[in-house]
Design a protein around this motif. Sequence first.
Motif, PDB file in Angstrom:
ATOM      1  N   ALA A 615       0.820  -1.203   0.000  1.00 10.25           N
ATOM      2  CA  ALA A 615       0.000   0.000   0.000  1.00 10.25           C
ATOM      3  C   ALA A 615       0.852   1.250   0.000  1.00 10.25           C
ATOM      4  O   ALA A 615       1.703   1.422   0.866  1.00 10.25           O
ATOM      5  N   THR A 616       0.595   2.096  -1.009  1.00 13.82           N
ATOM      6  CA  THR A 616       1.257   3.393  -1.086  1.00 13.82           C
ATOM      7  C   THR A 616       0.190   4.475  -0.995  1.00 13.82           C
ATOM      8  O   THR A 616      -0.790   4.451  -1.729  1.00 13.82           O
ATOM      9  N   TYR A 639       3.015   1.804   5.904  1.00 10.32           N
ATOM     10  CA  TYR A 639       2.643   2.235   4.557  1.00 10.32           C
ATOM     11  C   TYR A 639       3.763   3.061   3.951  1.00 10.32           C
ATOM     12  O   TYR A 639       4.572   3.665   4.651  1.00 10.32           O
ATOM     13  N   ARG A 640       3.789   3.079   2.629  1.00  7.36           N
ATOM     14  CA  ARG A 640       4.681   3.999   1.927  1.00  7.36           C
ATOM     15  C   ARG A 640       3.902   5.275   1.663  1.00  7.36           C
ATOM     16  O   ARG A 640       2.786   5.214   1.166  1.00  7.36           O
ATOM     17  N   ALA A 641       4.437   6.439   1.971  1.00  7.67           N
ATOM     18  CA  ALA A 641       3.722   7.704   1.858  1.00  7.67           C
ATOM     19  C   ALA A 641       4.482   8.682   0.973  1.00  7.67           C
ATOM     20  O   ALA A 641       5.715   8.788   1.067  1.00  7.67           O
ATOM     21  N   VAL A 642       3.756   9.372   0.076  1.00  9.00           N
ATOM     22  CA  VAL A 642       4.311  10.415  -0.791  1.00  9.00           C
ATOM     23  C   VAL A 642       3.491  11.686  -0.537  1.00  9.00           C
ATOM     24  O   VAL A 642       2.259  11.654  -0.559  1.00  9.00           O
ATOM     25  N   TRP A 643       4.178  12.799  -0.291  1.00 11.60           N
ATOM     26  CA  TRP A 643       3.489  14.043   0.071  1.00 11.60           C
ATOM     27  C   TRP A 643       3.393  15.002  -1.110  1.00 11.60           C
ATOM     28  O   TRP A 643       4.362  15.177  -1.857  1.00 11.60           O
ATOM     29  N   ALA A 644       2.201  15.641  -1.291  1.00  8.22           N
ATOM     30  CA  ALA A 644       1.989  16.713  -2.265  1.00  8.22           C
ATOM     31  C   ALA A 644       1.386  17.895  -1.515  1.00  8.22           C
ATOM     32  O   ALA A 644       0.499  17.725  -0.679  1.00  8.22           O
ATOM     33  N   ALA A 645       1.851  19.111  -1.842  1.00  7.23           N
ATOM     34  CA  ALA A 645       1.445  20.291  -1.086  1.00  7.23           C
ATOM     35  C   ALA A 645       0.073  20.830  -1.485  1.00  7.23           C
ATOM     36  O   ALA A 645      -0.476  21.681  -0.791  1.00  7.23           O
ATOM     37  N   HIS A 660       0.825   3.215  -8.947  1.00  7.62           N
ATOM     38  CA  HIS A 660       1.741   3.160  -7.801  1.00  7.62           C
ATOM     39  C   HIS A 660       1.062   3.586  -6.500  1.00  7.62           C
ATOM     40  O   HIS A 660       1.661   3.449  -5.429  1.00  7.62           O
ATOM     41  N   PHE A 661      -0.192   4.166  -6.601  1.00  2.00           N
ATOM     42  CA  PHE A 661      -0.882   4.645  -5.388  1.00  2.00           C
ATOM     43  C   PHE A 661      -2.120   3.785  -5.122  1.00  2.00           C
ATOM     44  O   PHE A 661      -2.900   3.488  -6.024  1.00  2.00           O
ATOM     45  N   LEU A 689     -10.117   3.939  -6.776  1.00  2.00           N
ATOM     46  CA  LEU A 689      -9.030   4.408  -5.925  1.00  2.00           C
ATOM     47  C   LEU A 689      -9.631   5.085  -4.706  1.00  2.00           C
ATOM     48  O   LEU A 689     -10.288   6.129  -4.826  1.00  2.00           O
ATOM     49  N   PRO A 690      -9.470   4.512  -3.498  1.00  2.00           N
ATOM     50  CA  PRO A 690     -10.118   5.079  -2.313  1.00  2.00           C
ATOM     51  C   PRO A 690      -9.520   6.437  -1.943  1.00  2.00           C
ATOM     52  O   PRO A 690      -8.332   6.688  -2.150  1.00  2.00           O
ATOM     53  N   VAL A 691     -10.376   7.302  -1.377  1.00  2.00           N
ATOM     54  CA  VAL A 691      -9.980   8.633  -0.931  1.00  2.00           C
ATOM     55  C   VAL A 691     -10.410   8.798   0.517  1.00  2.00           C
ATOM     56  O   VAL A 691     -11.562   8.530   0.867  1.00  2.00           O
TER      57      VAL A 691
END
Length: 736
Positions: A615-616, A639-645, A660-661, A689-691
């Motif tokens: 899970a990313t 979990y693997r986490a990627v941040w967007a501002a 990938h997400f 894709l869950p939100v």
Amino acid sequence: MNQAALAPAGPDFLAHVGQMGVLIKAQDWSAHPLGSPQGWPGGLKAVLATVLGSPKPMYVLWGPEFVFFFNDAYAPMLGQHGNGAMGRAFAQVWPELWADFAPLLRQALSGQGSSYDNMALTLARHGYPEPTWWTFSFLALRDEHGAVVGVHCICTETTELVRAQARQAFWFELAGALREAHTPKQLKALAAETLGRYLEVSCVGYGEVDAAGEWMQIHHDWTAEGSPSVAGTHRLDKFGPLMFAQLRAGRTVVVTDSATDPLTAGTAYASAYQAVGTRAFIDAPLIKDGRLAVIFFVIDSIARVWTQGEQALVEEVAERTWAALQRLQAELDLRLTHAVLDHRTTELLHTENALRQSQKLDALGQLTGGVAHDVNNLLAVIGASAELLRGPGLAEDQRGRYLDRIFDTVARAAKLTGQLLAFARQQPLHPEVFNVNEQVQGVLDLVRPLMGEQVAIELKACGVNCCHAQADISQFQTALVNLVVNARDAMDVKGRITVQVQPVDRLPAGPGRDMQPGDFVAISVRDTGCGIAANQFEAIFEPFYTTKEVGKGTGLGLSQVFGFARQSGGEIAVTSAPGQGAVFTLYLPRAQGAPTAPDAVPTLDAGVHDPAAQATVLVVEDNEILGEMACEILASLGYRAVWAASAAPALVLLARSEKHFDLVFSDVVMPGMNGIELGLEVRRCYPGLPVVLTSGYNAVMAREGPYGFELVLKPYTRDTLGRAVGQALAGKTGQW
């Protein structure tokens, strides 16, 4: 005329032919050019036999001198001209008509007949000239040889018909003039002008008499060209005591000639009438409220005989003008009243708005002070605990105590903001159908141990399956706890609390609201405490308003109940009196169906789903620190986490590496595209894709809900975020 009409008469052609036939027989004709009637031409006898016996007005003009013969029906039309008219020349009988009639009669005598409708003629039949109207037919009379020997005239006076038509047109014109007037001055002027032009007089006006009945004020009058105006103030007795007495008695004064009339004659008053150019006049008085109020006058500069119709006309115009003035004045007064009321209403609205603004500022000051006080207390606990945690050589048990204190304070802070949002009706709610009896019973079982031994609690439940409400269960439980705790505190921990559940068909009227029909469930909490004064009913629901001692209440409990009730489509009402306890009633919308059974909550099985392995999570958060903290919490959960501002770079990352997400975790309130809009875009472009959304406050979500997205309320803990993400990945949505 046909030959039958001209046939010779019998032995006596004047037999059975009315009064004019008797007059002809009785008259001496010896010196007349025609001689004795027995010797008259046969044609004349024949036509006279016909004319004298006709019920229609007719006359015969015989020979070139136009000798005048007429019948009974015509005789009244002659007036003073009738004396000695029979057998005289037409020009001698009607000298005032001869100039107009001579061409017409000569035309008929030449053999050419003619007819005229409503011909206007001015006649002096009664000693004075008067306008009249006639319809004429002129026929040539021929003898047995066909020669024209005279004129046969059939005539009808149409004066009354023409006058009636003119009066009808006058009344129509007057009504239009009075209707179009916008001011009293304009109305009086239009009435005077309309009547003056119709009667063809010199001056018409509307004089208003003072309360003492001594002076008449004429503000404006109408005058014909070249005639003097009489506008101004006039003393009534200068026109003669006899006339003044008639007017005060309410009798119309009609004067043909002011120089000879007994009411006005005499050197003492002649100058008064000469000064205003008055020779003939009609004064129509109006007696109102028992006094002479108005004199409506018509003046002519020459002597004039007024008809009864003219007098009646002036009297009627006077009354109509008065009535129109009263209506107009009433309308003007009404408009002025409306204008004053509008102005006053505007002032009251401005005052009300200013008062509301002042009240808002007062409430805001009270709210800000309360929030600042409580938040500063919470910050003081967190700050002191954090500072102590930095100290060297801190024992492990102390470290744990300080950390627990920080977590507990954060929870209290979250509760404080939740209560404020509840009052403001801005908290996101998740309404669902639930059994009110069961939820109330559960809350009472929970709080009963907290009430103390001297507080009795009684539940009066409604019938089975008849009280299902639709609201946020969690907020309902909190509201009921607040009401029960408030009741306990009002009784000073000694008394009885009665909770009753029942269906109702309306919301009661209250301050600022009317009664509202509908299906509701009413949950009443009654106590036997000290009661509440009526002037405090509205204030008790304001944030931080409390009558409790310092440290025994925040003043946010009832405000949470108020906000929850209003946001849920219900209401909170209170009835009380000092010393008689209080009853708080919470109204919630009643649901028609029964609550649905909850779905089984899926469990996460490491053997089935290993989030750390596959899970990313794309974290979208405009606050950099919160974004980093969210990524660290997710990393700690595996979990693997990627941040967007913001949403824009998040969509770019999704477009580049959609596969990938496995989940998007986004804040709601962000610059540009907000979290809800981002979630809807993700749902459209990447189905499945869950939100998961997170927010401490959002007006759109409070009003419309989270649009089916998983929602994590700020501030959240590691466990809360972990459960929400896990449930979303497993296909379960909700609020955390």
